[in-house]
Design a protein around this motif. Structure first.
Motif, short mmCIF file in Angstrom:
data_model
loop_
_atom_site.label_atom_id
_atom_site.label_comp_id
_atom_site.label_asym_id
_atom_site.label_seq_id
_atom_site.Cartn_x
_atom_site.Cartn_y
_atom_site.Cartn_z
N ALA A 96 0.85 -1.20 0.00
CA ALA A 96 0.00 0.00 0.00
C ALA A 96 0.88 1.24 0.00
CB ALA A 96 -0.90 0.00 1.23
N GLU A 97 0.35 2.32 -0.55
CA GLU A 97 0.98 3.65 -0.46
C GLU A 97 0.08 4.50 0.43
OE1 GLU A 97 3.83 4.44 -1.51
OE2 GLU A 97 4.31 2.97 -3.06
N TYR A 98 0.63 4.99 1.54
CA TYR A 98 -0.18 5.71 2.51
C TYR A 98 0.34 7.13 2.73
CZ TYR A 98 -2.20 7.28 6.84
OH TYR A 98 -2.85 8.04 7.79
N ARG A 99 -0.58 8.08 2.81
CA ARG A 99 -0.24 9.42 3.32
C ARG A 99 -1.48 9.98 3.99
NH1 ARG A 99 0.56 13.05 -2.22
NH2 ARG A 99 -1.49 12.66 -3.14
N SER A 100 -1.28 10.80 5.02
CA SER A 100 -2.42 11.33 5.77
C SER A 100 -2.88 12.67 5.21
CB SER A 100 -2.06 11.46 7.25
OG SER A 100 -0.94 12.29 7.41
N SER A 101 -2.15 13.22 4.24
CA SER A 101 -2.56 14.48 3.61
C SER A 101 -2.11 14.44 2.16
CB SER A 101 -1.91 15.66 4.33
OG SER A 101 -1.83 16.78 3.45
N ALA A 102 -2.90 15.05 1.29
CA ALA A 102 -2.55 15.10 -0.14
C ALA A 102 -1.30 15.93 -0.38
CB ALA A 102 -3.72 15.67 -0.94
N ALA A 103 -0.87 16.70 0.62
CA ALA A 103 0.34 17.52 0.44
C ALA A 103 1.62 16.74 0.73
CB ALA A 103 0.27 18.74 1.35
N TYR A 104 1.50 15.53 1.27
CA TYR A 104 2.68 14.78 1.74
C TYR A 104 3.15 13.78 0.69
CZ TYR A 104 1.19 16.35 6.43
OH TYR A 104 0.81 17.07 7.53
N THR A 262 6.45 10.54 7.45
CA THR A 262 5.16 10.69 8.12
C THR A 262 4.95 12.17 8.43
OG1 THR A 262 3.85 9.94 10.02
CG2 THR A 262 6.20 10.17 10.39
N PHE A 263 3.71 12.63 8.44
CA PHE A 263 3.40 14.03 8.73
C PHE A 263 4.18 15.01 7.86
CE2 PHE A 263 3.04 11.85 12.99
CZ PHE A 263 1.67 11.67 12.92
N GLY A 264 4.50 14.61 6.62
CA GLY A 264 5.11 15.55 5.69
C GLY A 264 6.62 15.63 5.72
N TYR A 265 7.28 14.79 6.50
CA TYR A 265 8.74 14.83 6.59
C TYR A 265 9.31 13.42 6.69
CZ TYR A 265 8.18 19.76 7.65
OH TYR A 265 7.85 21.08 7.57
N TYR A 266 10.59 13.28 6.33
CA TYR A 266 11.33 12.07 6.69
C TYR A 266 11.76 12.21 8.13
CZ TYR A 266 11.22 10.63 1.89
OH TYR A 266 10.78 10.23 0.65
N TYR A 267 11.34 11.28 8.95
CA TYR A 267 11.68 11.27 10.37
C TYR A 267 12.67 10.15 10.64
CZ TYR A 267 7.79 14.21 12.09
OH TYR A 267 6.93 15.23 12.39
N LEU A 268 13.43 10.34 11.70
CA LEU A 268 14.09 9.23 12.35
C LEU A 268 13.30 9.00 13.63
CD1 LEU A 268 16.49 7.30 12.25
CD2 LEU A 268 17.74 8.92 13.66
N SER A 465 2.96 39.93 4.59
CA SER A 465 2.05 38.78 4.77
C SER A 465 2.83 37.51 5.11
CB SER A 465 1.26 38.53 3.49
OG SER A 465 0.42 39.63 3.24
N SER A 466 2.23 36.69 5.97
CA SER A 466 2.90 35.48 6.42
C SER A 466 2.79 34.36 5.39
CB SER A 466 2.33 35.04 7.76
OG SER A 466 0.99 34.69 7.60
N LYS A 467 3.48 33.27 5.64
CA LYS A 467 3.66 32.20 4.65
C LYS A 467 2.61 31.11 4.77
CE LYS A 467 8.27 31.24 3.89
NZ LYS A 467 8.92 32.03 2.85
N GLY A 468 1.42 31.42 5.32
CA GLY A 468 0.36 30.42 5.46
C GLY A 468 0.07 29.73 4.14
N GLY A 469 -0.16 28.43 4.18
CA GLY A 469 -0.45 27.68 2.95
C GLY A 469 0.80 27.11 2.30
N SER A 470 1.97 27.42 2.87
CA SER A 470 3.20 26.83 2.34
C SER A 470 3.15 25.32 2.54
CB SER A 470 4.42 27.37 3.08
OG SER A 470 4.58 28.75 2.85
N THR A 471 3.79 24.58 1.63
CA THR A 471 3.89 23.13 1.82
C THR A 471 5.28 22.81 2.36
OG1 THR A 471 4.55 22.80 -0.49
CG2 THR A 471 2.20 22.59 0.03
N SER A 472 5.40 21.61 2.92
CA SER A 472 6.66 21.15 3.52
C SER A 472 7.77 21.17 2.48
CB SER A 472 6.45 19.73 4.04
OG SER A 472 7.69 19.09 4.26
N LEU A 473 8.98 21.51 2.93
CA LEU A 473 10.14 21.40 2.03
C LEU A 473 10.28 19.95 1.56
CD1 LEU A 473 13.11 23.49 3.53
CD2 LEU A 473 11.44 24.12 1.79
N GLN A 474 9.75 19.01 2.33
CA GLN A 474 9.85 17.59 1.99
C GLN A 474 8.51 17.03 1.53
OE1 GLN A 474 11.68 15.52 5.25
NE2 GLN A 474 13.59 16.65 5.07
N GLY A 475 7.63 17.91 1.04
CA GLY A 475 6.30 17.46 0.63
C GLY A 475 6.25 17.02 -0.82
N ASP A 476 5.04 16.72 -1.27
CA ASP A 476 4.82 16.20 -2.63
C ASP A 476 5.05 17.30 -3.68
OD1 ASP A 476 4.19 14.24 -4.46
OD2 ASP A 476 2.02 14.47 -4.26
#
Ligand SMILES: *[C@@H]1O[C@H](CO)[C@@H](O)[C@H](O)[C@H]1NC(C)=O
Ligand SMILES: *[C@@H]1O[C@H](CO)[C@@H](O)[C@H](O)[C@H]1NC(C)=O
Ligand SMILES: *[C@@H]1O[C@H](CO)[C@@H](O)[C@H](O)[C@H]1NC(C)=O
Ligand SMILES: *[C@@H]1O[C@H](CO)[C@@H](O)[C@H](O)[C@H]1NC(C)=O
Length: 551
Positions: A96-104, A262-268, A465-476
């Protein structure tokens, strides 16, 4: 042969074929698995670690392709319960391919494991040491889809999940960490590079070659190098808790854990909680700049005081920072001063209680008496917390500075550059009716006369103006989406054009623009601002090395 028998032997043929699949083949040499959605049987691997929601296993039949991870996550809260780290198991399941948000990015995993069988137990489990058993992580680029600049525009022009590029782990950070997905790895001699977030997650860099290390022990983003060699440390797999007090420059014990997106980033995900071995100093030193008390040597500071109201619990701390670290400069640019009633949405826009409370706290701590000036916004028209009416303001030492031809503007009036040069309204807001500032903070311009000076100098205090709506540097999305950047581009032009008018009248005029630009110095809005205004980045003027340019 009876049809039923034919069917049975075809099935066993299919089983035999599927049984040949290895973990490396399931992961493939791209981000997405070529087996996604398929059921596989008799997948064999060594149990590396367990979590509350599954376990991780490493192939017993690895290939020699550095792009294919030899490990995989098996998602099941029950299947792993009876297993032990060091077991070699075989199982059936679905890729399976899993992500909890379409941005990840997606995580490749085995779901619905069945027929989990322990083939042997007590096998050695040896983590891969990053930079020794693996190559070191790439130090500059994140993805082949970023066109060489993770902050390049436009963001979101492609998606990793749509292109699914072949992994190049020696060149791109996302590819590197993806090629270790599910693996048990060790980070040697980790250095903390950020404070933990509210989930106690923190970024570290190991003992591998890294670019951009700064003198305080952190690592600084620079143009076209946003540090993919750092790794985010998540919640420990054994349920223990990471420290909340880590800070930039702290040294930690070696960390062993699992690499997982997970959650938009590569974690250790560490096996157990982080342990600090050496504490960095809690804060950088105070400024060594000293005011000369006249136009020959003025000191200037800047502080976003984060929704400061007269009753804010952090007001005394802000005052102490201005005294202890900024050393009570002659002029302080402030952002996020709330009105006298704080976040209560009651039509109050005056902030003189907020500013006088801050000034009084500074006086108590240092004996220094500040005057202040600002322009009240129109209620609820400048964004931020509803009713807070945040705005920029200045604190100044009246024995050193005065407003030049004082003539305060209102929230709706635009100050103009007039011959002199001088400002028609002082202080005044820059083009408050411009669409660039809808629901955002208008810049606060001022002209000042310093003790001993014949000509004024000018300041522009911004909060873009602030950067709201930015996606993760490690996102899709590649390059990542830099939220609201179109607005900041407009704001750069309006602010810059105003300053250019001052310099057009007097090329030798002294102008300081400061505040919260909500942007990195090397990203397009700031490049535009420098070129339109004619100003030079102070870090460049002062020859601060790029790695020391951070706050
Ligand atoms: C399953 O895989 C193991 C090792 O990879 C092998 O020894 C065994 O014969 C396989 N079982 C079946 C039923 O194919
Ligand atoms: C990328 O994916 C997002 C989320 O699924 C989608 O909204 C967007 O249109 C995609 N962008 C491109 C360029 O395909
Ligand atoms: C704030 O301004 C109002 C109106 O000008 C004035 O009455 C009040 O005394 C001021 N308060 C402080 C704390 O300066
Ligand atoms: C930048 O500002 C100038 C002056 O206000 C204006 O003439 C020009 O159209 C603006 N350019 C952009 C790209 O917004």
């Amino acid at each position: 042969m009876r049809p039923a028998t034919v069917l049975a032997s075809l099935q066993s043929l299919a089983l035999a074929l599927a049984a040949a699949v290895t973990i490396a083949e399931i992961n493939g040499n791209k981000f997405l698995s070529p087996y996604s959605g398929q059921t596989i049987t008799n997948l064999t691997g060594l149990v590396l670690a367990k979590s509350s929601s599954g376990f991780y296993m490493r192939s017993t039949t690895p290939d020699d392709d550095p792009a294919t991870s030899e490990a995989i996550y098996v998602f099941s809260s029950t299947a792993g319960a009876a297993l032990k780290v060091g077991d070699i198991v075989s199982l059936d399941g679905k890729v399976a391919e899993y992500r909890s948000s379409a941005a990840y990015l997606y995580l490749t995993e085995i779901s619905s494991p069945k027929n989990v069988a322990v083939l042997s137990s007590g096998n050695p489990v040896v983590p891969l040491v990053i930079g020794k058993d693996t190559p070191p992580p790439p130090t500059a680029q994140y993805s082949s889809l970023d066109n060489g600049d993770v902050y390049g525009l436009p963001g979101g022009s492609s998606n990793v999940s749509a292109v699914n590029p072949v992994l190049q782990p020696a060149r791109y950070g996302l590819d590197f960490w993806e090629s270790l997905s599910g693996e048990l790895v060790t980070v040697r001699k980790p250095t903390v590079v950020t404070r933990p977030n509210s989930y106690r997650e923190t970024w570290v860099v190991g003992d591998w070659p890294a670019t951009g290390r700064n003198e305080h022990g952190g690592i600084t983003m620079t143009d076209k190098d946003s540090n993919p060699e750092t790794i985010f440390i998540g919640a420990p797999l054994d349920g223990t808790k990471n420290p909340t007090t880590s800070k930039m420059g702290d040294q930690l014990q070696d960390i062993t854990g699992i690499v997982q997106n997970t959650f938009g980033y590569y974690y250790l995900l560490p096996l157990t909680a982080l342990t600090t071995t050496a504490d960095a100093s809690a804060t950088p030193p105070a400024t060594s700049l000293v005011s000369g008390g006249s136009c020959k040597a003025l000191t200037v500071g800047d502080y976003n005081v984060e929704n400061l109201a007269p009753t804010s619990a952090h007001l005394t701390k802000v005052a102490a920072h201005i005294v202890d670290f900024l050393k009570t400069p002659d002029l302080v640019f402030l952002q996020e001063i709330q009105d006298n009633s704080g976040a209560t949405d009651d039509g109050v826009v005056d902030a003189n209680t907020t500013l006088s409370t801050l000034a009084a706290a500074i006086k108590t701590l240092s004996g220094v008496a500040y005057d202040f000036t600002d322009v009240d916004p129109v209620s609820d028209q400048d964004g931020g917390a509803p009713g807070g009416n945040i705005r920029q303001a200045y604190l100044y030492r009246p024995e050193v500075l005065s407003l030049y031809k004082l003539n305060p503007g209102s929230g709706t009036e635009a100050t103009a550059v007039v011959p002199g040069p001088a400002l028609s309204l002082n202080p005044g807001r820059i083009d408050p009716a411009s669409a660039a500032w809808t629901a955002s903070r208008k810049p606060l311009a001022a002209a000042w006369l310093a003790k001993g000076a014949k000509k004024p100098f000018f300041t522009v205090n911004v909060h873009w103006s602030s950067k709201g709506g930015s996606t993760s540097l490690q996102g899709d999305a590649r390059p990542p989406v830099n939220g609201v950047v179109d607005r900041r581009l407009l704001q750069a032009n309006v602010t810059g054009s105003f300053i250019a008018q001052i310099l057009a009248l007097d090329p030798a005029a002294r102008v300081i623009a400061a505040g919260d630009f909500n942007e990195f110095a090397f990203v397009q809005p700031m490049k535009d601002f420098a070129s339109v205004s004619g100003l030079v980045d102070l870090d460049i003027a002062a020859k601060i090395p790029p790695t020391e340019r951070y706050t």
